[in-house]
Enzyme design. Structure first.
Site, PDB file in Angstrom:
ATOM      1  CG  ASN A  33     -14.382  -2.278  -0.198  1.00  0.00           C
ATOM      2  OD1 ASN A  33     -14.334  -1.692   0.612  1.00  0.00           O
ATOM      3  ND2 ASN A  33     -13.849  -3.493  -0.421  1.00  0.00           N
ATOM      4  CG  HIS A  85      -4.181  -5.236  -1.826  1.00  0.00           C
ATOM      5  ND1 HIS A  85      -4.142  -4.004  -2.755  1.00  0.00           N
ATOM      6  CD2 HIS A  85      -5.152  -5.206  -0.960  1.00  0.00           C
ATOM      7  CE1 HIS A  85      -5.447  -3.309  -2.205  1.00  0.00           C
ATOM      8  NE2 HIS A  85      -5.958  -4.093  -1.304  1.00  0.00           N
ATOM      9  CD  GLU A 131      -2.518  -1.645  -0.740  1.00  0.00           C
ATOM     10  OE1 GLU A 131      -3.296  -1.134  -0.036  1.00  0.00           O
ATOM     11  OE2 GLU A 131      -2.145  -2.925  -0.287  1.00  0.00           O
ATOM     12  CB  SER A 171      -7.324  -2.773   1.658  1.00  0.00           C
ATOM     13  OG  SER A 171      -6.282  -3.702   2.134  1.00  0.00           O
ATOM     14  CG  ASP A 174      -2.824  -2.462  -5.429  1.00  0.00           C
ATOM     15  OD1 ASP A 174      -4.062  -1.748  -5.422  1.00  0.00           O
ATOM     16  OD2 ASP A 174      -2.940  -3.667  -4.857  1.00  0.00           O
ATOM     17  CG  HIS A 183      -9.069   0.124  -1.223  1.00  0.00           C
ATOM     18  ND1 HIS A 183     -10.233  -0.253  -0.797  1.00  0.00           N
ATOM     19  CD2 HIS A 183      -8.176  -1.054  -1.132  1.00  0.00           C
ATOM     20  CE1 HIS A 183     -10.083  -1.597  -0.631  1.00  0.00           C
ATOM     21  NE2 HIS A 183      -8.911  -2.040  -0.890  1.00  0.00           N
ATOM     22  CE  LYS A 207     -10.831  -2.957  -3.328  1.00  0.00           C
ATOM     23  NZ  LYS A 207     -10.842  -3.988  -4.549  1.00  0.00           N
TER      24      LYS A 207
END
Length: 408
Positions: free
Chosen positions: A46, A140, A188, A192, A217, A220, A252
């Site tokens: 990541n 997540h 998100e 992910s 969130d 990423h 990440k």
């Protein structure tokens, strides 16, 4: 005998080809890793921008250790909060257009802390104000587990489906005696496992309509998306009023470790007083905060994000031309859906035999029947690395008829 279920649970995981094991790296340099004396091109990291071993991050660790030592020595509310932590928080708040920021040791801790602090029974109370966490189905596990462990009612809506989200919200308001304000709508920025992006602008409109708090969130997306790399909220131009709660991680694209929550001064003060994961944990090492801030400054100024996006485009161009089925993801996460845990592991092993490290992601991490190769691209990859990966994928996918079980 106590805990007899342990052996049975492990046996079931092995039987279903979903048993997890840790891989120990001997070394890692750029896009190369060494495992068991063998070197591999790493397509499972990541570290999207290759910042983990950048000069800025490495020097930040050295400078931070020289000034503050190896650790923080205490929780933030005792003596663990240093000028290094405060400088990082101040920079993030300014760059994100938020009033305040709070640091956590991991994204898992941040999501758990948020859910449990916002939705908890007051001391001495036998009933809490009715509250809901309405989350995308593919959120997540840390957020979903945090919701279950809180005093909120968890509702989930179909992935990136705004119409279904509105139906869920309508059900909540139809089933309550009063229009509750205690609804956290969670999504998100970049998902992910699928690598697709949330329709954040639409979610912000829905959140305002139903008077909820939108929480993003952005683990990423942070560092990768947006004009200066500040993530999905920057890309969509969403302010603090539109996204009252923003969480992102440093492990990440930033290349260090830890996480933060950004929001209003009142939210951060509340979490400082009621978020147990913050209050009762030793603060992240100050050197880590120094290295993280150095990485953020570098990302704002260098061309690593442009290199990454160029690599993503190149990978998609090659796979399309070669007839390799890929998803619509335009981010560093490029999954190839296999559908079977056994076959996903087998393909991963075939690639590994060719010097390519591509992890197989299986249920229960992803929904049953969507077991996959999770390919992650980085600014550290060269064009020849990506070409080698695609050539190997074409070869391995063409071997389907001759696949046998590993070990036979």
């Amino acid at each position: 005998m106590a805990f007899d279920f342990i052996q049975a649970a492990l046996a079931a995981r092995r039987k279903d080809n979903v048993f997890r094991q840790v891989t120990t790296l001997d070394s890692a340099v750029g896009a190369l890793i060494e495992v068991g004396g063998q070197h591999y091109l790493n397509f499972s990291s990541n570290d999207y921008l290759g910042m983990r071993q950048s000069t800025a991050v490495m020097q930040g660790w050295v400078d931070g250790i020289g000034q503050f030592g190896g650790g923080s020595g205490a929780s933030p509310l005792v003596t663990g909060h240093t000028q290094a932590h405060q400088a990082l928080q101040d920079h993030l708040a300014n760059a994100l257009g938020r009033e305040a920021v709070l640091l956590f040791n991991s994204g898992f801790a941040a999501n758990q802390a948020l859910c449990q602090a916002l939705f908890q029974l007051p001391l001495g109370s036998k009933s809490a104000t009715e509250g809901f966490i309405v989350a995308d189905k593919l959120m997540h596990a840390s957020l979903l587990d945090g919701a279950v462990a809180s005093d909120a009612t968890l509702r989930r809506f179909a992935h990136n489906d705004c119409a279904h989200l509105q139906k869920q919200l309508d059900k909540i308001f139809a089933g309550t005696n009063r229009p509750t304000q205690d609804i956290l709508l969670a999504s998100e920025g970049v998902f992910s496992m699928d690598g697709d992006e949330a329709p954040l602008s639409e979610l912000a409109v829905i959140s305002k309509q139903y008077k909820t708090w939108l929480m993003v969130d952005d683990a990423h997306g942070f560092g990768v998306l947006g004009k200066t790399g500040m993530g999905a909220v920057e890309k969509h131009g969403l302010n603090q009023q539109q996204v009252p709660v923003l969480m992102a991680t440093f492990g990440k694209a930033i290349g260090t470790a830890g996480a933060f929550i950004a929001g209003s001064r009142d939210l951060i003060d509340y979490l400082t007083n009621f978020a147990k994961h913050y209050i009762y944990s030793t603060a992240m090492p100050p050197a880590q905060a120094v290295a993280t801030l150095a990485s953020l400054h570098t990302i704002e100024q260098n061309d690593q994000r442009a290199l990454l996006h160029d690599n993503i485009a190149y990978f998609r161009q090659l796979t399309t031309a070669a007839g390799v089925a890929i998803t619509p993801s335009m981010t560093a996460i490029q999954p190839i859906i296999i559908g079977s845990p056994e076959q996903a592991v087998l393909i991963s092993q075939r690639l590994r035999n060719m010097g390519l490290w591509v992890s197989a992601i299986r249920t229960p991490t992803v929904p049953k029947g969507t077991d996959r190769l999770r390919i992650t691209l980085s600014a550290s990859h060269h064009k020849k690395d990506i070409q080698a990966l695609v050539d190997a994928l074409v070869l391995v996918m063409g071997e389907k008829k001759s696949w046998v079980k590993i070990g036979e």
